[in-house]
Design a protein around this motif. Sequence first.
Motif, PDB file in Angstrom:
ATOM      1  N   ASP A   1       0.805  -1.225   0.000  1.00  0.00           N
ATOM      2  CA  ASP A   1       0.000   0.000   0.000  1.00  0.00           C
ATOM      3  C   ASP A   1       0.841   1.280   0.000  1.00  0.00           C
ATOM      4  OD1 ASP A   1      -2.793  -0.772  -0.100  1.00  0.00           O
ATOM      5  OD2 ASP A   1      -2.510  -1.649   1.877  1.00  0.00           O
ATOM      6  N   PRO A   2       1.926   1.355   0.787  1.00  0.00           N
ATOM      7  CA  PRO A   2       2.705   2.604   0.782  1.00  0.00           C
ATOM      8  C   PRO A   2       3.229   2.976  -0.605  1.00  0.00           C
ATOM      9  CG  PRO A   2       3.290   1.270   2.672  1.00  0.00           C
ATOM     10  CD  PRO A   2       2.419   0.409   1.804  1.00  0.00           C
ATOM     11  N   ALA A   3       3.750   1.978  -1.330  1.00  0.00           N
ATOM     12  CA  ALA A   3       4.295   2.256  -2.661  1.00  0.00           C
ATOM     13  C   ALA A   3       3.194   2.608  -3.645  1.00  0.00           C
ATOM     14  CB  ALA A   3       5.089   1.046  -3.162  1.00  0.00           C
ATOM     15  N   MET A   4       2.066   1.918  -3.567  1.00  0.00           N
ATOM     16  CA  MET A   4       0.969   2.212  -4.486  1.00  0.00           C
ATOM     17  C   MET A   4       0.394   3.598  -4.223  1.00  0.00           C
ATOM     18  SD  MET A   4       0.640  -0.252  -6.641  1.00  0.00           S
ATOM     19  CE  MET A   4      -1.020  -0.168  -7.314  1.00  0.00           C
ATOM     20  N   ARG A   5       0.242   3.974  -2.952  1.00  0.00           N
ATOM     21  CA  ARG A   5      -0.264   5.304  -2.631  1.00  0.00           C
ATOM     22  C   ARG A   5       0.712   6.387  -3.093  1.00  0.00           C
ATOM     23  NH1 ARG A   5      -4.644   5.307   0.983  1.00  0.00           N
ATOM     24  NH2 ARG A   5      -5.073   3.280   1.947  1.00  0.00           N
ATOM     25  N   ALA A   6       2.006   6.097  -2.990  1.00  0.00           N
ATOM     26  CA  ALA A   6       3.019   7.059  -3.428  1.00  0.00           C
ATOM     27  C   ALA A   6       2.985   7.274  -4.934  1.00  0.00           C
ATOM     28  CB  ALA A   6       4.407   6.595  -2.992  1.00  0.00           C
ATOM     29  N   ARG A   7       2.521   6.272  -5.672  1.00  0.00           N
ATOM     30  CA  ARG A   7       2.409   6.403  -7.125  1.00  0.00           C
ATOM     31  C   ARG A   7       1.212   7.265  -7.525  1.00  0.00           C
ATOM     32  NH1 ARG A   7       3.673   0.616  -6.686  1.00  0.00           N
ATOM     33  NH2 ARG A   7       5.730   0.197  -7.618  1.00  0.00           N
ATOM     34  N   SER A   8       0.328   7.514  -6.574  1.00  0.00           N
ATOM     35  CA  SER A   8      -0.897   8.298  -6.835  1.00  0.00           C
ATOM     36  C   SER A   8      -1.727   7.678  -7.957  1.00  0.00           C
ATOM     37  CB  SER A   8      -0.540   9.751  -7.177  1.00  0.00           C
ATOM     38  OG  SER A   8       0.030  10.399  -6.062  1.00  0.00           O
TER      39      SER A   8
END
Length: 248
Positions: free
Chosen positions: A147-154
């Motif tokens: 989730d952190p990486a996916m959220r960072a990708r917007s």
Amino acid sequence: MQPPRVLSIAGSDSGGGAGIQADIKTITVLGGYAMTAICALTAQDTTGVHAVLPIDPAMVAAQIDACVNDIGVDAVKIGMLGSPEIAAVVADRLEKLVVPIVFDPVMISTSGAALADTATIAAFERLMAIATLTTPNVPELQALGGDPAMRARSVAYIAKGGDADGPDVIDRLIMPGEPDRAWTAPRIVTRHTHGTGCTMSSAIATFLASGASIVEAVEDAREFVRAAMLAAPGFGAGHGPLGHHAVR
């Protein structure tokens, strides 16, 4: 009234339960017009993937061009790609389109076979950036950084919970700038789960092509997948296919 035109860019499943075959069945049952760009051939059944043969990237591009330039397209579903070169050529073509794109980042089959190497997974970045919605399951989400990486990708994505433990399945929808949403339903205990991810993503693409919002498309696609699981015909000795034909 013309049916919505949905292009599936994915691999072929010779057993008919997943991949291009599941996409065609789903799109057709839901009232869409299915088109295909086949990225890989597989020798596959309910017990596993026995062989994989990626298609030449130029041929994948030619299939996409043929569909888009003549028939037109209202939505696209991306599934198994087979190589980083194919992922790149697909991104090249889709960056020019202004239609809903649903990206199912297929990495591992239901039977556990690896369907994407490290280089192919790295090439997924461009596709996630242009997709309307990305649909990873639990191991795929982990491979993409969680989730952190996916959220960072917007990017907008639905974290599917079918591979998690517990009596309930929780699917979470995350969209930049909007509150997270979650759907919970009792787990359907069955071995007939082959092609659930392909069916889910192609159903979402078909509903989006028909004018549904992302939330509406996800809700309706979840119900379709569950109904197809309950209608499974019982074929095969392993992870059996869904009963697309018996729904609606």
